[in-house]
Enzyme design. Sequence first.
Site, PDB file in Angstrom:
ATOM      1  N   HIS A 130       0.669  -0.905   0.035  1.00  0.00           N
ATOM      2  CA  HIS A 130      -0.497  -0.052  -0.145  1.00  0.00           C
ATOM      3  C   HIS A 130       0.647   0.940  -0.080  1.00  0.00           C
ATOM      4  O   HIS A 130       0.607   2.398  -0.537  1.00  0.00           O
ATOM      5  CB  HIS A 130      -0.892   0.118   1.173  1.00  0.00           C
ATOM      6  N   GLU A 131       1.753   0.803   0.950  1.00  0.00           N
ATOM      7  CA  GLU A 131       3.244   2.579   0.882  1.00  0.00           C
ATOM      8  C   GLU A 131       3.375   2.430  -0.136  1.00  0.00           C
ATOM      9  O   GLU A 131       3.932   3.693  -0.587  1.00  0.00           O
ATOM     10  CB  GLU A 131       3.871   2.211   2.426  1.00  0.00           C
ATOM     11  N   HIS A 134       1.515   4.774  -3.087  1.00  0.00           N
ATOM     12  CA  HIS A 134       1.795   5.853  -2.359  1.00  0.00           C
ATOM     13  C   HIS A 134       2.746   6.207  -3.828  1.00  0.00           C
ATOM     14  O   HIS A 134       2.647   7.490  -4.272  1.00  0.00           O
ATOM     15  CB  HIS A 134       1.889   5.581  -0.879  1.00  0.00           C
ATOM     16  N   GLU A 204      -5.982   7.300  -0.911  1.00  0.00           N
ATOM     17  CA  GLU A 204      -6.105   6.095  -0.446  1.00  0.00           C
ATOM     18  C   GLU A 204      -6.832   4.898  -0.899  1.00  0.00           C
ATOM     19  O   GLU A 204      -6.771   3.935  -0.868  1.00  0.00           O
ATOM     20  CB  GLU A 204      -7.207   6.534   1.477  1.00  0.00           C
TER      21      GLU A 204
END
Length: 280
Positions: A130-131, A134, A204
């Site tokens: 997930h990071e 980003h 997100e």
Amino acid sequence: MNRFKTAVLLTSLTLLMVGLGGAIGGQGGMYLAFLMALAMNFFSYWFSDKIVLRMYGAREISEMENPAFFGMIRRLTVQAGLPMPRVYIIPSESPNAFATGRNPEHAAVAATEGIMRILTPEELEGVMAHELSHVANRDILISTIAATIAGAISMLANMAQWAAIFGHRSDDEEGGGVIGTLALAILAPIAAMLIQLAVSRSREYMADEGGAKLCGHPRSLANALRKLDQASHLLPMQGARPATAHMFIVNPLTAGGIAKLFSTHPPMEERIARLEQMGR
């Protein structure tokens, strides 16, 4: 669609800031507000990552110190076609993680000591995927710029209120009348906050989807979010600040009731439901 929406929202924030500057000082105020926006974006671009890492006491680690975690990040970056980011550990028992950096070549990922203890390797991999999503989408820079401009709008709105109360211009002069300036000073920060929240929530959702695809286990990320959400309420992060809350995978600030409507993160139930739908 999310990228287009983000571009529109960031443009709206900038125009709102310029309009507020015009309400305070006419055309000259508009130019000054625009220059302020450029200066703040420049500062955010170059220095925001260093500031936030220092703020949370993050310590950079090497592969020798934590080969399993470091190797996980390396494997995910290879799969994503990204450069290897710097890896940090945050000395906090509150389980959380974030990414920072102006672009993939200057990125960093950070995880708390607490998150290492409560997640399985598959769940932790989902969080770090997930990071890294980003990082790939340059989300942190975008969200930081949005937060910076929103903060500047609040500051300008405060100035506008005093200018409207103590100013000596008539309603016919450039920059608008007292009533119009006061109305803009009250409404502009609210609009800026809502736009900032929309930017953060949109990114997100994108990172959840991208992270699930990268790690290949949407349900592992969904399980991780469920654990992190519960743990963040039991063990909130000490020293967490509203200005940086948008950076973390789950909101480090505990909030209930109507405050949830103004959270920088989408509803956790919705995020988990989307990921579980992907995993079917």
